[in-house]
Design a protein around this motif. Structure first.
Motif, PDB file in Angstrom:
ATOM      1  N   GLU A 178      -7.083  10.190  -8.019  1.00  0.00           N
ATOM      2  CA  GLU A 178      -7.785   9.279  -6.886  1.00  0.00           C
ATOM      3  C   GLU A 178      -8.202  10.088  -5.768  1.00  0.00           C
ATOM      4  O   GLU A 178      -9.314   9.869  -5.348  1.00  0.00           O
ATOM      5  N   ALA A 179      -7.565  11.134  -5.324  1.00  0.00           N
ATOM      6  CA  ALA A 179      -7.928  11.952  -4.183  1.00  0.00           C
ATOM      7  C   ALA A 179      -9.245  12.711  -4.487  1.00  0.00           C
ATOM      8  O   ALA A 179     -10.095  13.203  -3.512  1.00  0.00           O
ATOM      9  N   SER A 180      -9.355  13.089  -5.874  1.00  0.00           N
ATOM     10  CA  SER A 180     -10.569  13.758  -6.197  1.00  0.00           C
ATOM     11  C   SER A 180     -11.806  12.779  -6.441  1.00  0.00           C
ATOM     12  O   SER A 180     -12.595  13.143  -7.118  1.00  0.00           O
ATOM     13  N   GLY A 181     -11.486  11.404  -6.087  1.00  0.00           N
ATOM     14  CA  GLY A 181     -12.539  10.426  -6.276  1.00  0.00           C
ATOM     15  C   GLY A 181     -12.628   9.780  -7.934  1.00  0.00           C
ATOM     16  O   GLY A 181     -13.636   9.065  -8.285  1.00  0.00           O
ATOM     17  N   ALA A 205       3.034  -1.058  -9.970  1.00  0.00           N
ATOM     18  CA  ALA A 205       2.586  -1.421  -8.412  1.00  0.00           C
ATOM     19  C   ALA A 205       1.732  -0.304  -8.119  1.00  0.00           C
ATOM     20  O   ALA A 205       0.623  -0.580  -7.363  1.00  0.00           O
ATOM     21  N   GLU A 206       1.483   0.847  -8.631  1.00  0.00           N
ATOM     22  CA  GLU A 206       0.494   1.905  -8.647  1.00  0.00           C
ATOM     23  C   GLU A 206      -0.879   1.189  -9.018  1.00  0.00           C
ATOM     24  O   GLU A 206      -1.921   1.396  -8.518  1.00  0.00           O
ATOM     25  N   GLN A 207      -0.804   0.849 -10.174  1.00  0.00           N
ATOM     26  CA  GLN A 207      -2.011   0.047 -10.842  1.00  0.00           C
ATOM     27  C   GLN A 207      -2.516  -0.950  -9.992  1.00  0.00           C
ATOM     28  O   GLN A 207      -3.623  -1.219  -9.786  1.00  0.00           O
ATOM     29  N   VAL A 208      -1.666  -1.966  -9.285  1.00  0.00           N
ATOM     30  CA  VAL A 208      -2.038  -2.947  -8.501  1.00  0.00           C
ATOM     31  C   VAL A 208      -2.709  -2.257  -7.232  1.00  0.00           C
ATOM     32  O   VAL A 208      -3.845  -2.805  -6.699  1.00  0.00           O
ATOM     33  N   ARG A 209      -2.038  -1.214  -6.765  1.00  0.00           N
ATOM     34  CA  ARG A 209      -2.671  -0.578  -5.214  1.00  0.00           C
ATOM     35  C   ARG A 209      -4.008  -0.091  -5.587  1.00  0.00           C
ATOM     36  O   ARG A 209      -4.869  -0.140  -4.814  1.00  0.00           O
ATOM     37  N   LEU A 210      -4.461   0.729  -6.928  1.00  0.00           N
ATOM     38  CA  LEU A 210      -5.606   1.182  -7.157  1.00  0.00           C
ATOM     39  C   LEU A 210      -6.602   0.200  -7.272  1.00  0.00           C
ATOM     40  O   LEU A 210      -7.918  -0.003  -6.846  1.00  0.00           O
ATOM     41  N   ARG A 211      -6.125  -0.841  -8.213  1.00  0.00           N
ATOM     42  CA  ARG A 211      -7.184  -2.058  -8.047  1.00  0.00           C
ATOM     43  C   ARG A 211      -7.444  -2.857  -6.850  1.00  0.00           C
ATOM     44  O   ARG A 211      -8.742  -3.219  -6.722  1.00  0.00           O
ATOM     45  N   GLY A 213      -7.435  -1.369  -4.047  1.00  0.00           N
ATOM     46  CA  GLY A 213      -8.275  -0.612  -3.291  1.00  0.00           C
ATOM     47  C   GLY A 213      -9.659  -0.497  -3.641  1.00  0.00           C
ATOM     48  O   GLY A 213     -10.714  -0.289  -2.930  1.00  0.00           O
ATOM     49  N   ALA A 214     -10.010  -0.969  -4.846  1.00  0.00           N
ATOM     50  CA  ALA A 214     -11.159  -0.926  -5.440  1.00  0.00           C
ATOM     51  C   ALA A 214     -11.875  -2.379  -5.388  1.00  0.00           C
ATOM     52  O   ALA A 214     -12.971  -2.504  -5.739  1.00  0.00           O
ATOM     53  N   GLY A 215     -11.105  -3.394  -4.815  1.00  0.00           N
ATOM     54  CA  GLY A 215     -11.847  -4.398  -4.499  1.00  0.00           C
ATOM     55  C   GLY A 215     -11.498  -5.627  -5.870  1.00  0.00           C
ATOM     56  O   GLY A 215     -11.868  -6.763  -5.579  1.00  0.00           O
ATOM     57  N   ASP A 216     -10.735  -5.074  -6.834  1.00  0.00           N
ATOM     58  CA  ASP A 216     -10.718  -6.104  -8.002  1.00  0.00           C
ATOM     59  C   ASP A 216      -9.368  -6.746  -7.747  1.00  0.00           C
ATOM     60  O   ASP A 216      -8.138  -6.455  -8.836  1.00  0.00           O
ATOM     61  N   VAL A 217      -8.955  -7.849  -6.898  1.00  0.00           N
ATOM     62  CA  VAL A 217      -7.835  -8.250  -6.733  1.00  0.00           C
ATOM     63  C   VAL A 217      -7.438  -9.163  -8.023  1.00  0.00           C
ATOM     64  O   VAL A 217      -6.183  -8.837  -8.309  1.00  0.00           O
ATOM     65  N   LYS A 218      -8.322  -9.773  -8.761  1.00  0.00           N
ATOM     66  CA  LYS A 218      -8.084 -10.497  -9.890  1.00  0.00           C
ATOM     67  C   LYS A 218      -7.332  -9.555 -11.059  1.00  0.00           C
ATOM     68  O   LYS A 218      -6.161  -9.726 -11.618  1.00  0.00           O
ATOM     69  N   ALA A 219      -7.989  -8.638 -11.254  1.00  0.00           N
ATOM     70  CA  ALA A 219      -7.314  -7.585 -12.025  1.00  0.00           C
ATOM     71  C   ALA A 219      -5.868  -6.849 -11.545  1.00  0.00           C
ATOM     72  O   ALA A 219      -5.114  -6.530 -12.377  1.00  0.00           O
ATOM     73  N   ALA A 220      -5.967  -6.651 -10.420  1.00  0.00           N
ATOM     74  CA  ALA A 220      -4.850  -6.092  -9.795  1.00  0.00           C
ATOM     75  C   ALA A 220      -3.423  -6.964  -9.868  1.00  0.00           C
ATOM     76  O   ALA A 220      -2.515  -6.342 -10.154  1.00  0.00           O
ATOM     77  N   LEU A 221      -3.754  -8.213  -9.919  1.00  0.00           N
ATOM     78  CA  LEU A 221      -2.523  -9.224 -10.073  1.00  0.00           C
ATOM     79  C   LEU A 221      -2.346  -9.595 -11.391  1.00  0.00           C
ATOM     80  O   LEU A 221      -1.526 -10.483 -11.683  1.00  0.00           O
ATOM     81  N   ALA A 222      -3.295  -9.427 -12.326  1.00  0.00           N
ATOM     82  CA  ALA A 222      -3.022  -9.833 -13.476  1.00  0.00           C
ATOM     83  C   ALA A 222      -1.793  -9.529 -14.467  1.00  0.00           C
ATOM     84  O   ALA A 222      -1.138 -10.276 -15.239  1.00  0.00           O
ATOM     85  N   ASN A 223      -0.991  -8.306 -14.114  1.00  0.00           N
ATOM     86  CA  ASN A 223       0.109  -8.122 -14.781  1.00  0.00           C
ATOM     87  C   ASN A 223       1.382  -7.874 -14.008  1.00  0.00           C
ATOM     88  O   ASN A 223       2.316  -7.426 -14.396  1.00  0.00           O
ATOM     89  N   VAL A 224       1.306  -8.484 -12.631  1.00  0.00           N
ATOM     90  CA  VAL A 224       2.430  -8.382 -11.776  1.00  0.00           C
ATOM     91  C   VAL A 224       3.580  -9.105 -12.450  1.00  0.00           C
ATOM     92  O   VAL A 224       4.802  -8.531 -12.142  1.00  0.00           O
ATOM     93  N   ASP A 225       3.323 -10.070 -13.118  1.00  0.00           N
ATOM     94  CA  ASP A 225       4.738 -10.669 -13.689  1.00  0.00           C
ATOM     95  C   ASP A 225       5.526  -9.730 -14.810  1.00  0.00           C
ATOM     96  O   ASP A 225       6.467 -10.147 -15.163  1.00  0.00           O
ATOM     97  N   LYS A 226       4.850  -8.801 -15.316  1.00  0.00           N
ATOM     98  CA  LYS A 226       5.400  -7.956 -16.290  1.00  0.00           C
ATOM     99  C   LYS A 226       6.628  -7.152 -15.728  1.00  0.00           C
ATOM    100  O   LYS A 226       7.584  -6.808 -16.234  1.00  0.00           O
ATOM    101  N   ALA A 227       6.393  -6.929 -14.477  1.00  0.00           N
ATOM    102  CA  ALA A 227       7.489  -5.942 -13.841  1.00  0.00           C
ATOM    103  C   ALA A 227       8.809  -6.713 -13.606  1.00  0.00           C
ATOM    104  O   ALA A 227       8.727  -7.864 -13.410  1.00  0.00           O
TER     105      ALA A 227
END
Length: 389
Positions: A178-181, A205-211, A213-227
């Protein structure tokens, strides 16, 4: 290497404790067994218990490698970093084939932000114990601090090869990408980690954070119930990982979708506080306290935040005291934290008898744990201040 040290090396803490306890049944002052119990206590954050174990060591074993190493670890965790580093350095000089000392020295130098010295010590630890995944991981941290990112990445990959379910290595490597773009590659790498540990909360959680940050909230929240713990568990993980904006956004999403609760609001409050949004945090703590009339933690946190933020404002300190008094009432003797914070508040107001009385209650509390040592230090300091007043 002895059997006890091998158990520690393999991370089999239960077996190490059982073996050490068994050894002490016939040798009650055995240095190696007591040092093992001390190191296990340190891993649990109980410095006083570690000291107590080491105090039992007999004179014959007092200068053994294992005992000196454990004593230096106690120093490191007792704000005596310089003394600890000297002790670790002396151990590595006297025992150049023992990897534990080099690893401990490296961690101590990392704590001092001495990346060059830490890298050298940890490289030696890796050389002496090449199959120790944690040594590889911390060596990678030192390499990254020294701006040797390619080498750090290689060490992280080696740590993963040695322990495919070691999630910290996946997240560290993803953050380097991520730091290298290379956010897309970071997400792909997290998917590799999730294929090994599908329900790991840290990776999700890291997957959610990156998604997010990229503005893809729908994708970010798609798997939150798996945890484990669902979306709330992810929010907690984000907050603990200093991804406060993502944690707040997820808590707001839960509220907006009818999934709010006192716990959700408390996590949001913690994230707001940790990101220096003090007024918003105070409001969120107050809301959490009304959502669950039995919960003491929100009022405890709110009282402490008021105390830390408005040190000289009498009205705010009165409000803090009201929060802490109510937190103590709600805790019903099950937690020592609000008592310690009340002692701090009285101390801030130079109300020494009241402060000492509250601190004494902490010391006597069956759930005090590490707070007991803090309270004991507070009493010594406040008694001295009271005499000088």
């Amino acid at each position: 290497m002895t059997a006890l040290q091998d158990l520690l090396d393999r991370g089999d803490r239960a077996a190490a404790q059982a073996a050490a306890t068994k050894q002490l049944a016939t040798k009650p002052t055995d240095g190696e067994a007591l040092s093992v119990l001390a190191r296990l206590a340190l891993e649990n954050g109980d410095v006083e218990a570690a000291r107590a174990q080491l105090a039992r060591v007999g004179p014959k074993d007092r200068q053994s490698y294992e005992v000196l190493l454990a004593e230096a670890m106690v120093q490191q965790l007792s704000d005596q970093g310089d003394s600890a580093r000297l002790a670790f350095a002396q151990l590595t000089a006297a025992h150049p084939t023992r990897h534990e000392g080099f690893f401990a020295l490296g961690l101590s130098l990392l704590d001092k932000q001495d990346a060059k010295g830490a890298e050298k010590a940890l490289a030696t630890a890796v050389k002496l114990a090449p199959n120790h995944f944690l040594y590889r991981f911390r060596h990678a941290e030192a390499l990254a601090q020294a701006a040797r990112f390619e080498d750090a990445g290689n060490e992280l990959l080696k740590a993963i090869e040695l322990k495919p379910d070691f999630t910290l290595a996946y997240t560290a490597f993803a953050r380097m990408l991520e730091a290298s773009g290379q956010v897309d590659k970071a997400l792909e790498f997290l998917e590799v980690g999730l294929s090994a540990v599908p329900t790991d909360r840290r990776l999700l959680a890291e997957q959610v954070r990156l998604r997010m940050g990229a503005g893809d909230v729908k994708a970010a929240l798609a798997n939150v119930d798996k945890a484990p713990g669902g979306a709330l568990g992810i929010a907690e993980e984000l907050m603990r990982g200093n991804a406060h904006d993502a944690a707040i956004e997820l808590c707001d999403w839960l509220d907006a979708n009818g999934k709010g609760s006192a716990k959700v609001t408390l996590v949001k409050a913690l994230a707001l506080e940790n990101s220096a949004q003090t007024d918003e945090a105070l409001e969120a703590y107050a809301k959490a306290a009304t959502q669950d009339a039995a919960d003491w933690s929100a009022l405890n946190n709110r009282g402490l935040l008021l105390l830390e933020t408005y040190q000289e404002e009498a009205a705010k300190l009165d409000e803090a005291k009201g929060n802490l008094d109510e937190a103590i009432k709600r805790a019903g003797g099950k937690a020592a934290d609000p008592l310690l914070n009340l002692a701090l508040l009285h101390g801030r107001r130079k109300q020494w008898p009241e402060a000492i009385a509250a601190a004494q209650k902490v010391i006597a509390h069956p759930q005090a744990g590490p707070l007991k040592a803090q309270a004991e230090k507070m009493i010594v300091s406040m008694q001295k201040a009271m005499k000088q007043a």
